[in-house]
Design a protein around this motif. Structure first.
Motif, PDB file in Angstrom:
ATOM      1  N   ALA A  95      57.310  59.941  -9.082  1.00 43.17           N
ATOM      2  CA  ALA A  95      56.794  60.216  -7.744  1.00 43.17           C
ATOM      3  C   ALA A  95      57.950  60.459  -6.794  1.00 43.17           C
ATOM      4  O   ALA A  95      59.019  59.867  -6.941  1.00 43.17           O
ATOM      5  N   VAL A  96      57.723  61.338  -5.833  1.00 46.47           N
ATOM      6  CA  VAL A  96      58.677  61.556  -4.755  1.00 46.47           C
ATOM      7  C   VAL A  96      57.989  61.108  -3.469  1.00 46.47           C
ATOM      8  O   VAL A  96      56.970  61.671  -3.082  1.00 46.47           O
ATOM      9  N   LEU A  97      58.531  60.070  -2.868  1.00 47.08           N
ATOM     10  CA  LEU A  97      58.007  59.554  -1.605  1.00 47.08           C
ATOM     11  C   LEU A  97      58.805  60.217  -0.493  1.00 47.08           C
ATOM     12  O   LEU A  97      60.008  59.993  -0.364  1.00 47.08           O
ATOM     13  N   VAL A  98      58.143  61.052   0.286  1.00 54.58           N
ATOM     14  CA  VAL A  98      58.797  61.743   1.389  1.00 54.58           C
ATOM     15  C   VAL A  98      58.510  60.950   2.656  1.00 54.58           C
ATOM     16  O   VAL A  98      57.357  60.760   3.029  1.00 54.58           O
ATOM     17  N   VAL A  99      59.577  60.466   3.280  1.00 55.45           N
ATOM     18  CA  VAL A  99      59.458  59.638   4.470  1.00 55.45           C
ATOM     19  C   VAL A  99      60.086  60.383   5.645  1.00 55.45           C
ATOM     20  O   VAL A  99      61.264  60.740   5.587  1.00 55.45           O
ATOM     21  N   ALA A 100      59.301  60.610   6.684  1.00 58.47           N
ATOM     22  CA  ALA A 100      59.821  61.269   7.880  1.00 58.47           C
ATOM     23  C   ALA A 100      60.574  60.238   8.705  1.00 58.47           C
ATOM     24  O   ALA A 100      60.019  59.211   9.091  1.00 58.47           O
ATOM     25  N   VAL A 101      61.839  60.507   8.949  1.00 63.94           N
ATOM     26  CA  VAL A 101      62.689  59.567   9.672  1.00 63.94           C
ATOM     27  C   VAL A 101      62.083  59.261  11.045  1.00 63.94           C
ATOM     28  O   VAL A 101      61.689  60.154  11.777  1.00 63.94           O
ATOM     29  N   GLY A 102      61.931  57.978  11.318  1.00 67.47           N
ATOM     30  CA  GLY A 102      61.445  57.534  12.610  1.00 67.47           C
ATOM     31  C   GLY A 102      59.963  57.714  12.866  1.00 67.47           C
ATOM     32  O   GLY A 102      59.467  57.333  13.913  1.00 67.47           O
ATOM     33  N   LYS A 103      59.211  58.280  11.923  1.00 64.63           N
ATOM     34  CA  LYS A 103      57.800  58.573  12.170  1.00 64.63           C
ATOM     35  C   LYS A 103      56.860  57.924  11.174  1.00 64.63           C
ATOM     36  O   LYS A 103      55.674  57.835  11.415  1.00 64.63           O
ATOM     37  N   GLU A 104      57.367  57.499  10.049  1.00 72.07           N
ATOM     38  CA  GLU A 104      56.508  56.992   8.977  1.00 72.07           C
ATOM     39  C   GLU A 104      56.071  55.567   9.294  1.00 72.07           C
ATOM     40  O   GLU A 104      56.864  54.742   9.727  1.00 72.07           O
ATOM     41  N   SER A 105      54.806  55.298   9.079  1.00 72.46           N
ATOM     42  CA  SER A 105      54.315  53.956   9.322  1.00 72.46           C
ATOM     43  C   SER A 105      54.624  53.060   8.126  1.00 72.46           C
ATOM     44  O   SER A 105      54.561  53.487   6.974  1.00 72.46           O
ATOM     45  N   GLU A 106      54.984  51.845   8.423  1.00 73.61           N
ATOM     46  CA  GLU A 106      55.309  50.881   7.377  1.00 73.61           C
ATOM     47  C   GLU A 106      54.110  50.647   6.458  1.00 73.61           C
ATOM     48  O   GLU A 106      54.260  50.536   5.248  1.00 73.61           O
ATOM     49  N   ALA A 107      52.925  50.629   7.033  1.00 74.39           N
ATOM     50  CA  ALA A 107      51.712  50.407   6.236  1.00 74.39           C
ATOM     51  C   ALA A 107      51.507  51.547   5.241  1.00 74.39           C
ATOM     52  O   ALA A 107      51.135  51.308   4.090  1.00 74.39           O
ATOM     53  N   GLN A 108      51.760  52.771   5.659  1.00 69.39           N
ATOM     54  CA  GLN A 108      51.564  53.910   4.762  1.00 69.39           C
ATOM     55  C   GLN A 108      52.604  53.910   3.648  1.00 69.39           C
ATOM     56  O   GLN A 108      52.284  54.201   2.496  1.00 69.39           O
ATOM     57  N   ILE A 109      53.848  53.562   3.962  1.00 71.70           N
ATOM     58  CA  ILE A 109      54.877  53.459   2.926  1.00 71.70           C
ATOM     59  C   ILE A 109      54.472  52.410   1.905  1.00 71.70           C
ATOM     60  O   ILE A 109      54.522  52.638   0.701  1.00 71.70           O
ATOM     61  N   ARG A 110      54.041  51.270   2.374  1.00 72.29           N
ATOM     62  CA  ARG A 110      53.626  50.174   1.491  1.00 72.29           C
ATOM     63  C   ARG A 110      52.441  50.605   0.633  1.00 72.29           C
ATOM     64  O   ARG A 110      52.412  50.380  -0.572  1.00 72.29           O
ATOM     65  N   GLU A 111      51.463  51.259   1.246  1.00 69.81           N
ATOM     66  CA  GLU A 111      50.272  51.692   0.518  1.00 69.81           C
ATOM     67  C   GLU A 111      50.617  52.704  -0.573  1.00 69.81           C
ATOM     68  O   GLU A 111      50.170  52.574  -1.709  1.00 69.81           O
ATOM     69  N   HIS A 112      51.418  53.690  -0.245  1.00 72.44           N
ATOM     70  CA  HIS A 112      51.742  54.725  -1.221  1.00 72.44           C
ATOM     71  C   HIS A 112      52.616  54.200  -2.353  1.00 72.44           C
ATOM     72  O   HIS A 112      52.423  54.567  -3.512  1.00 72.44           O
ATOM     73  N   THR A 113      53.573  53.330  -2.047  1.00 71.07           N
ATOM     74  CA  THR A 113      54.420  52.785  -3.117  1.00 71.07           C
ATOM     75  C   THR A 113      53.617  51.833  -4.003  1.00 71.07           C
ATOM     76  O   THR A 113      53.781  51.848  -5.228  1.00 71.07           O
ATOM     77  N   LEU A 114      52.751  51.037  -3.421  1.00 69.04           N
ATOM     78  CA  LEU A 114      51.918  50.137  -4.215  1.00 69.04           C
ATOM     79  C   LEU A 114      50.947  50.923  -5.085  1.00 69.04           C
ATOM     80  O   LEU A 114      50.739  50.600  -6.260  1.00 69.04           O
ATOM     81  N   LEU A 115      50.398  51.983  -4.539  1.00 72.70           N
ATOM     82  CA  LEU A 115      49.487  52.842  -5.298  1.00 72.70           C
ATOM     83  C   LEU A 115      50.223  53.483  -6.475  1.00 72.70           C
ATOM     84  O   LEU A 115      49.720  53.508  -7.599  1.00 72.70           O
ATOM     85  N   ALA A 116      51.429  53.988  -6.229  1.00 73.07           N
ATOM     86  CA  ALA A 116      52.228  54.590  -7.306  1.00 73.07           C
ATOM     87  C   ALA A 116      52.521  53.561  -8.395  1.00 73.07           C
ATOM     88  O   ALA A 116      52.389  53.846  -9.586  1.00 73.07           O
ATOM     89  N   TYR A 117      52.885  52.370  -7.998  1.00 73.65           N
ATOM     90  CA  TYR A 117      53.186  51.305  -8.952  1.00 73.65           C
ATOM     91  C   TYR A 117      51.935  50.935  -9.760  1.00 73.65           C
ATOM     92  O   TYR A 117      51.987  50.792 -10.989  1.00 73.65           O
ATOM     93  N   THR A 118      50.809  50.840  -9.070  1.00 72.58           N
ATOM     94  CA  THR A 118      49.542  50.513  -9.727  1.00 72.58           C
ATOM     95  C   THR A 118      49.136  51.600 -10.724  1.00 72.58           C
ATOM     96  O   THR A 118      48.580  51.301 -11.780  1.00 72.58           O
ATOM     97  N   MET A 119      49.468  52.844 -10.407  1.00 74.73           N
ATOM     98  CA  MET A 119      49.130  53.966 -11.291  1.00 74.73           C
ATOM     99  C   MET A 119      50.132  54.108 -12.444  1.00 74.73           C
ATOM    100  O   MET A 119      50.036  55.023 -13.243  1.00 74.73           O
TER     101      MET A 119
END
Length: 156
Positions: A95-119
């Motif tokens: 997976a490639v997690l694209v994070v926009a500097v200064g704009k990405e919400s912590e909750a969304q980062i956590r959700e997407h990384t946890l989802l990737a790990y779960t998958m």
């Protein structure tokens, strides 16, 4: 945050789309007042995605190098399309997690990384995007702050 644009740029720079098709897409984007989205439109092909200004459905693009073949899977990042995110992750090897500097919400980062790990995705590439934004201007401090935020959320 630029996932489709980044993928479209990779496709273009690698020569995986012929110049004539890219020029047609760029011209259409310009005529519709969305010139900056011309790379994203390589993968965001549906009218509803172009009108909305973001990916709504999974898009695939096959690429090949001298040593391997791979497929870019462009998935929506918005929570309204979680089903499509899961569909894309279920087909991926990394997976490639694209994070926009200064704009990405912590909750969304956590959700997407946890989802990737779960998958079952254990290889994750993190890309800090939009460093050229006027409010950031390639700031090392902003880059490190974004990296720290992602690192904090990757501790699963």
């Amino acid at each position: 945050c630029g996932k489709s644009t980044m993928a479209g740029r990779l496709i273009t720079d690698s020569g995986a789309i012929d110049r004539q098709n890219f020029e047609r897409i760029a011209l259409e984007a310009t005529h519709r007042g969305q010139e900056s989205r011309c790379y994203a439109w390589i993968l965001d092909k549906l009218q509803c995605e172009r009108d909305r200004g973001g990916t709504m459905f999974v898009a695939l693009w096959r690429l090949a190098s001298r040593r391997c073949r791979f497929t870019i899977i462009d998935a929506p990042g918005h929570n309204d399309f979680s089903k499509d995110i899961v569909t894309a992750m279920s087909q991926a090897d990394i997976a490639v997690l694209v994070v926009a500097v200064g704009k990405e919400s912590e909750a969304q980062i956590r959700e997407h990384t946890l989802l990737a790990y779960t998958m079952g995705l254990r290889q994750l590439v993190v890309c800090v995007n939009q460093m050229d934004d006027g409010s950031v201007e390639y700031s090392q401090e902003e880059f490190e702050r974004t990296c720290a935020l992602v690192h904090k959320n990757l501790k699963l």
